[in-house]
Design an enzyme around this catalytic site. Structure first.
Site, PDB file in Angstrom:
ATOM      1  N   SER A 555      17.156  -7.453  22.198  1.00  0.00           N
ATOM      2  CA  SER A 555      16.086  -7.946  21.950  1.00  0.00           C
ATOM      3  C   SER A 555      14.938  -6.931  22.528  1.00  0.00           C
ATOM      4  O   SER A 555      15.032  -6.283  23.273  1.00  0.00           O
ATOM      5  CB  SER A 555      15.652  -9.391  22.606  1.00  0.00           C
ATOM      6  OG  SER A 555      14.207  -9.603  22.722  1.00  0.00           O
ATOM      7  N   TYR A 568      15.695 -15.402  30.048  1.00  0.00           N
ATOM      8  CA  TYR A 568      16.109 -14.927  28.599  1.00  0.00           C
ATOM      9  C   TYR A 568      15.837 -13.433  28.670  1.00  0.00           C
ATOM     10  O   TYR A 568      17.006 -12.486  28.439  1.00  0.00           O
ATOM     11  CB  TYR A 568      15.159 -15.432  27.527  1.00  0.00           C
ATOM     12  CG  TYR A 568      15.483 -14.648  26.079  1.00  0.00           C
ATOM     13  CD1 TYR A 568      16.561 -15.376  25.377  1.00  0.00           C
ATOM     14  CD2 TYR A 568      14.633 -13.966  25.481  1.00  0.00           C
ATOM     15  CE1 TYR A 568      16.890 -14.806  23.989  1.00  0.00           C
ATOM     16  CE2 TYR A 568      14.941 -13.106  24.537  1.00  0.00           C
ATOM     17  CZ  TYR A 568      15.949 -13.881  23.640  1.00  0.00           C
ATOM     18  OH  TYR A 568      16.128 -13.396  22.316  1.00  0.00           O
TER      19      TYR A 568
END
Length: 678
Positions: A555, A568
């Protein structure tokens, strides 16, 4: 209302072809003769409809028929210049075609045209080939069928074989068919139904005779130590062996695999006659064109250890390649095509089963089905007599026939990922699903690994079913579940070439609201999960010795510090560094490890749909429906990132164009300056 000749032919062909005891996949051909109006002259013209080259009887459609004018087919007999000019007759058949379209005429077209019957079937039934390959096949044919079925000594398919059968038919007007030595059967009739009845009668009569008169132990006694392993142990051993065996079958070009442990295979491998019969090889051309002239048989008992089996397989592979080279050198001529490869396509492991290989899954599966046909043929021949296939010289003449080479040259150019096997986690939705879809479209076999097995199986079915994709349950945080999923993939397709670590979830919370459970859950699924998947897959990749790819869907948050996202983003940073670490460690094995850093992918995302989207929208003070556009507006390009954009990046990273790239992170974020790699 009666069917037209072509319609009756297709219906008969489908019935015959869908029963595996009648013929093998894509094996045999059928025909019908009849009249139609010539659109040029308006006059009736006698035509021959015959299954074209490369088709399958069970799925035959009108487009798979070649249509020829019978007057011109008959005139070819006068143009035939003898057995040494046989191949020219195939080109001549093109001048007999009627109308446009349709399939190319096969080498067996002459047989159908020259036999004086309205309907002709040429099939490869196991029972018929058992008689055809018995050392006393001619005498057995007389005993079993009397004068109704005639013996035709082995002759390579072609125009002369058609002339031979036609001459025999004229001399024996009460005959309904033939046994073709070493090859199969041909039957005929005045009507489509009669031809089908005659074909079925020959097949069933041969089968009944073998059952009634054959030895109850055609393969001899069971060899001590060669009995099948118990099923759980057998499947585990097969999964442990499969990567190395695939490497053996793929030393020249990458192959997809198929595993079979059917009772018939295991019985054969346990028998005392297996070594002798395997060494003799197959006989029917359809068989050995897909299985090679003989298999590689592991000459160790089922009780041997895994290291012993692996070491011996490597030795046997070297011996197999030398023997195949000697076979090629002994029989080649000045005009022979170049050797196509010396690796085995069938590998037999006593107590475990059969591994078969091909350029794609369907070809690998069919190769295994053909060798099972060959086992059935050997069983029938040995039950009544002694199995005696055609000679290696004749096998070579067909395997390296100019016409067979021309057929291979007409095959379409393989797609970029053909022969590659992809294991994609979290593949039932979002990025994973788009990635699996793209890879399948580019020729890969795909394992849809997901926590939701039912959803994974639905996606696999949509991509084309078990010859293209399978669905497996995969809790990536559970090492036993990961191992089971990898083993399932290996047994389904032979191995793994490409891993996409995509499975994930996200908890959007600030530091003070993030619990220890939140932290552990986030890291177990993504950091630990991708580690477990990479570890299990790397063992397969290394054993195959074929290189490979591991891709992490990381990400932009692995390098960009967004708000309220501690668990996350931290786990994404963990994944990003795994890419670098594994690229260094696995590079010596030719395994490339790369990452992709998307921006928020909202559309089609299981993560966003499960609450993450609502949380992120609340963090930014916008409506959830506007989240995709919000992400797009803050990028340099101003465009939303969708799952297919990430799938495109996986395709490029794992394709041939970036074969020298490893340790790279590719941003797919429409340009987020704060996430630029430094």
């Amino acid at each position: 209302m009666s069917l037209s000749p072509a319609a009756a032919l297709i219906a008969r062909s489908n019935r015959l072809g869908k029963n595996p005891k009648n013929t093998n996949y894509a094996g045999g051909n059928t025909s019908a003769k009849g009249s139609a109006v010539d659109p040029v002259t308006g006059e009736p013209v006698e035509l021959l409809w015959v299954k074209g080259s490369g088709g399958d009887l069970g799925t035959l459609e009108e487009s798979g028929l070649a249509v020829l004018r019978m007057d011109r087919v008959r005139q070819l007999a006068g143009a035939y210049a003898g057995i040494d000019r046989e191949d020219e007759m195939v080109d001549a058949l093109a001048y007999c075609l009627h109308g446009a379209g349709g399939a190319a005429p096969s080498i067996d077209t002459a047989m159908h045209g020259l036999v004086d019957a309205a309907h002709v079937d040429h099939l490869h039934p196991d029972s018929g080939i058992a008689i055809a390959t018995a050392v006393d096949g001619e005498a057995l044919t007389r005993t079993i069928f009397g004068e109704r079925v005639l013996w035709v000594p082995w002759r390579r398919p072609g125009f002369q074989l058609g002339l031979d059968i036609a001459e025999l038919q004229r001399a024996h007007p009460n005959a309904v068919g033939t046994i073709l030595g070493g090859h199969g059967i041909t039957a005929w009739g005045a009507t489509s139904d009669e031809a089908e009845r005659n074909s079925q009668w020959i097949i069933d009569t041969a089968e009944r005779y073998i059952e009634a008169n054959g030895s109850p132990a055609p393969f001899g006694a069971e060899r001590p130590g060669y009995a099948p392993l118990p099923e759980p142990e057998r499947r585990a051993r097969a999964a442990a062996l499969a990567p190395s065996i695939r490497g053996i079958a793929s030393s020249e070009r990458t192959m997809v695999g198929h595993f079979t442990d059917s009772p018939a295979v295991l019985e054969f491998l346990a028998s005392e006659k297996a070594p002798r019969l395997a060494a003799l090889g197959t006989s029917c051309p359809d068989h050995f064109l897909r299985t090679k002239v003989r298999p590689l048989l592991l000459d160790l008992p089922a009780t041997a250890t895994l290291p012993e089996q692996l070491a011996r397989l490597d030795e046997l592979h070297s011996e197999y390649r030398e023997a195949y080279r000697a076979y090629y050198d002994e029989h080649r001529t000045q005009d022979s095509p170049a050797m196509r490869g010396a690796d085995p396509l069938i590998v037999l492991v006593p107590g475990v089963g059969m591994f078969s290989y091909g350029a794609n899954k369907q070809t690998a599966r069919v190769a295994g089905e053909f060798y099972l046909n060959a086992i059935n043929v050997m069983r029938g021949a040995e039950a009544l007599s002694t199995y005696a296939p055609i000679s290696d010289a004749e096998k070579f003449r067909i395997e390296y026939w100019a016409l067979e080479e021309a057929k291979l040259q007409r095959l379409p150019k393989p797609k970029s990922h053909q022969g590659r096997i992809a294991f994609v986690t979290g593949a039932a939705s979002g990025i994973g699903r788009a990635t699996a879809t793209r890879l399948a479209a580019e020729g890969a076999c795909v394992v849809i690994a997901d926590l939701d097995l039912a959803a994974a199986e639905r996606v696999a079915a949509e991509l084309g079913g078990p010859d293209v994709a399978i669905g497996v349950a995969a809790n990536v945080a559970d090492p036993l579940a990961v191992r089971a999923a990898i083993d399932t993939a290996v047994l389904a397709f032979g191995g793994i070439d490409l891993v996409v670590n995509n499975a994930g979830l996200s908890l959007s919370k600030p530091l003070l609201d993030t619990t220890e459970h939140d932290w552990d859950l986030q890291h177990n699924v993504m950091a630990k999960g991708s580690f477990l998947v990479s570890q299990a897959a790397a063992a397969v990749l290394i054993a195959q010795r074929l290189g490979g790819d591991i891709v992490y869907i990381s990400s932009k948050n692995s390098v960009f510090a967004g708000p309220n996202n501690i668990a996350y983003s931290a786990t994404k940073a963990d994944q990003a560094h795994q890419v670098r670490l594994l690229a260094v460690e696995l590079g010596e094995h030719g395994i490339r490890v790369n990452g992709i850093n998307p921006d928020g992918v909202v559309r089609g995302s299981g993560i966003f749909a499960s609450g993450w989207g609502a949380n992120r929208a609340a963090t930014y003070g916008i409506a959830e429906k506007d989240l995709g556009q919000f992400y797009a507006n803050r990028t340099i390009l101003g465009r939303e990132v969708v799952p297919e954009n990430v799938a495109d990046a996986v395709f490029v990273l794992t394709g041939p164009e970036l074969s020298r790239t490893t340790g790279l992170h590719v941003p797919v974020d429409s340009g987020v300056a704060a996430a630029f790699l430094r």
